[in-house]
Design a protein around this motif. Structure first.
Motif, PDB file in Angstrom:
ATOM      1  N   UNK A 125       0.834  -1.205   0.000  1.00  0.00           N
ATOM      2  CA  UNK A 125       0.000   0.000   0.000  1.00  0.00           C
ATOM      3  C   UNK A 125       0.869   1.255   0.000  1.00  0.00           C
ATOM      4  N   UNK A 126       1.965   1.234   0.746  1.00  0.00           N
ATOM      5  CA  UNK A 126       2.870   2.383   0.760  1.00  0.00           C
ATOM      6  C   UNK A 126       3.495   2.595  -0.614  1.00  0.00           C
ATOM      7  N   UNK A 127       3.873   1.516  -1.282  1.00  0.00           N
ATOM      8  CA  UNK A 127       4.473   1.618  -2.622  1.00  0.00           C
ATOM      9  C   UNK A 127       3.469   2.154  -3.647  1.00  0.00           C
ATOM     10  N   UNK A 128       2.187   1.896  -3.438  1.00  0.00           N
ATOM     11  CA  UNK A 128       1.152   2.422  -4.327  1.00  0.00           C
ATOM     12  C   UNK A 128       1.033   3.941  -4.175  1.00  0.00           C
ATOM     13  N   UNK A 129       1.290   4.451  -2.958  1.00  0.00           N
ATOM     14  CA  UNK A 129       1.093   5.870  -2.657  1.00  0.00           C
ATOM     15  C   UNK A 129       2.345   6.724  -2.830  1.00  0.00           C
ATOM     16  N   UNK A 130       3.514   6.108  -2.676  1.00  0.00           N
ATOM     17  CA  UNK A 130       4.775   6.858  -2.725  1.00  0.00           C
ATOM     18  C   UNK A 130       5.699   6.283  -3.793  1.00  0.00           C
ATOM     19  N   UNK A 131       6.295   7.145  -4.642  1.00  0.00           N
ATOM     20  CA  UNK A 131       7.234   6.678  -5.662  1.00  0.00           C
ATOM     21  C   UNK A 131       8.491   6.030  -5.070  1.00  0.00           C
ATOM     22  N   UNK A 132       8.853   6.406  -3.842  1.00  0.00           N
ATOM     23  CA  UNK A 132      10.060   5.875  -3.218  1.00  0.00           C
ATOM     24  C   UNK A 132       9.721   5.352  -1.825  1.00  0.00           C
ATOM     25  N   UNK A 133       9.964   4.063  -1.600  1.00  0.00           N
ATOM     26  CA  UNK A 133       9.767   3.453  -0.283  1.00  0.00           C
ATOM     27  C   UNK A 133      11.001   2.637   0.057  1.00  0.00           C
ATOM     28  N   UNK A 134      11.661   3.033   1.122  1.00  0.00           N
ATOM     29  CA  UNK A 134      12.845   2.317   1.596  1.00  0.00           C
ATOM     30  C   UNK A 134      12.457   1.560   2.859  1.00  0.00           C
ATOM     31  N   UNK A 135      12.875   0.307   2.994  1.00  0.00           N
ATOM     32  CA  UNK A 135      12.513  -0.504   4.155  1.00  0.00           C
ATOM     33  C   UNK A 135      13.758  -0.952   4.922  1.00  0.00           C
ATOM     34  N   UNK A 136      13.625  -0.932   6.242  1.00  0.00           N
ATOM     35  CA  UNK A 136      14.671  -1.437   7.132  1.00  0.00           C
ATOM     36  C   UNK A 136      13.973  -2.218   8.239  1.00  0.00           C
ATOM     37  N   UNK A 137      14.646  -3.217   8.792  1.00  0.00           N
ATOM     38  CA  UNK A 137      14.088  -3.985   9.905  1.00  0.00           C
ATOM     39  C   UNK A 137      14.919  -3.700  11.142  1.00  0.00           C
ATOM     40  N   UNK A 138      14.244  -3.349  12.236  1.00  0.00           N
ATOM     41  CA  UNK A 138      14.912  -3.128  13.521  1.00  0.00           C
ATOM     42  C   UNK A 138      14.677  -4.373  14.370  1.00  0.00           C
ATOM     43  N   UNK A 139      15.721  -5.196  14.501  1.00  0.00           N
ATOM     44  CA  UNK A 139      15.579  -6.455  15.238  1.00  0.00           C
ATOM     45  C   UNK A 139      15.626  -6.251  16.750  1.00  0.00           C
ATOM     46  N   UNK A 140      16.024  -5.043  17.199  1.00  0.00           N
ATOM     47  CA  UNK A 140      16.114  -4.756  18.629  1.00  0.00           C
ATOM     48  C   UNK A 140      14.765  -4.274  19.168  1.00  0.00           C
ATOM     49  N   UNK A 141      13.715  -4.932  18.754  1.00  0.00           N
ATOM     50  CA  UNK A 141      12.370  -4.603  19.204  1.00  0.00           C
ATOM     51  C   UNK A 141      11.617  -5.924  19.319  1.00  0.00           C
ATOM     52  N   UNK A 142      10.656  -5.998  20.235  1.00  0.00           N
ATOM     53  CA  UNK A 142       9.834  -7.191  20.388  1.00  0.00           C
ATOM     54  C   UNK A 142       8.396  -6.835  20.057  1.00  0.00           C
ATOM     55  N   UNK A 143       7.851  -7.346  18.939  1.00  0.00           N
ATOM     56  CA  UNK A 143       8.536  -8.119  17.895  1.00  0.00           C
ATOM     57  C   UNK A 143       9.398  -7.209  17.023  1.00  0.00           C
ATOM     58  N   UNK A 144      10.217  -7.780  16.114  1.00  0.00           N
ATOM     59  CA  UNK A 144      11.012  -6.934  15.220  1.00  0.00           C
ATOM     60  C   UNK A 144      10.126  -5.927  14.490  1.00  0.00           C
ATOM     61  N   UNK A 145      10.646  -4.721  14.299  1.00  0.00           N
ATOM     62  CA  UNK A 145       9.869  -3.646  13.689  1.00  0.00           C
ATOM     63  C   UNK A 145      10.296  -3.426  12.240  1.00  0.00           C
ATOM     64  N   UNK A 146       9.302  -3.234  11.386  1.00  0.00           N
ATOM     65  CA  UNK A 146       9.551  -2.901   9.982  1.00  0.00           C
ATOM     66  C   UNK A 146       9.449  -1.384   9.859  1.00  0.00           C
ATOM     67  N   UNK A 147      10.509  -0.765   9.363  1.00  0.00           N
ATOM     68  CA  UNK A 147      10.594   0.688   9.257  1.00  0.00           C
ATOM     69  C   UNK A 147      10.563   1.074   7.780  1.00  0.00           C
ATOM     70  N   UNK A 148       9.694   2.013   7.445  1.00  0.00           N
ATOM     71  CA  UNK A 148       9.553   2.446   6.056  1.00  0.00           C
ATOM     72  C   UNK A 148       9.802   3.945   5.959  1.00  0.00           C
ATOM     73  N   UNK A 149      10.647   4.353   5.013  1.00  0.00           N
ATOM     74  CA  UNK A 149      10.878   5.767   4.707  1.00  0.00           C
ATOM     75  C   UNK A 149      10.248   6.021   3.338  1.00  0.00           C
TER      76      UNK A 149
END
Length: 196
Positions: free
Chosen positions: A159-183
């Motif tokens: 859904x984010x890729x449909x709305x934004x021409x640029x979507x960068x993803x990173x995973x933060x494993x130091x979170x419970x549960x791991x967090x997906x981060x999108x710019x």
């Protein structure tokens, strides 16, 4: 009782009262918040917007990175958590708004955020509400701005890729549960790493 434990209990109470609205049992870890904010230029922003401020884990880190003349508009739908934010952060740069993120435009008076930080539980929101909020994000950021979205599932990525021409993803494993981060950016190729 220390603040960390008290915040976990407040967050748990808010989750118990309205699990679809809160979406998580525990607040996001400080490391995941730092990882997310590293994807944007908070220090260079004139206006930062925060959606789903919760107990203020993101709020405190955003304020620590902001310039003295910048502004932060933080929306939190849970009235008790919004009151907690106002008590906790005595900072003239912060405006706490107790309202739904779908009403963001009403509180910006035509302004656009340089950085928008979103911690809303999109996968647990009612589909119509999720769509309305997601579709408001591109309009809420400046042309060279960024929407930073944190989720506990990658399901929102398409859904984010449909709305934004640029979507960068990173995973933060130091979170419970791991967090997906999108710019998410309006400029194609701006900080995009393709499909990761």
């Amino acid at each position: 009782m220390n603040q960390h434990i008290a915040d976990r209990l407040r967050f748990l109470r808010a989750f118990a009262a309205n699990p679809r609205q809160v979406g998580a049992i525990l607040p996001t870890s400080r490391q995941a918040v730092r990882d997310m904010l590293d994807l944007g230029d908070v220090a260079g922003a004139d206006l930062v917007v925060e959606l789903g401020a919760g107990t203020g884990v993101q709020t405190g880190e955003i304020l620590a990175r902001m310039r003295p003349d910048a502004r932060l508009v933080a929306l939190e739908i849970d009235l008790r958590l919004a009151e907690l934010l106002e008590e906790r952060f005595d900072d003239p740069r912060l405006q706490v708004v107790a309202d739904s993120a779908e009403n963001l435009a009403e509180h910006l008076d035509g302004e656009q955020a340089d950085v928008l930080v979103c911690a809303l539980p999109f996968t647990s929101l009612e589909p119509g509400l999720r769509r309305r909020i997601l579709e408001s994000l591109p309009k809420a950021i400046a042309p060279r701005g960024v929407a930073l979205v944190i989720q506990y599932s990658p399901l929102i990525q398409s859904e984010l890729r449909r709305l934004f021409p640029s979507v960068r993803r990173r995973i933060s494993v130091m979170n419970v549960p791991p967090a997906f981060l999108f710019a998410c950016r309006l400029e194609a190729g701006a900080g995009s790493d393709g499909g990761s």
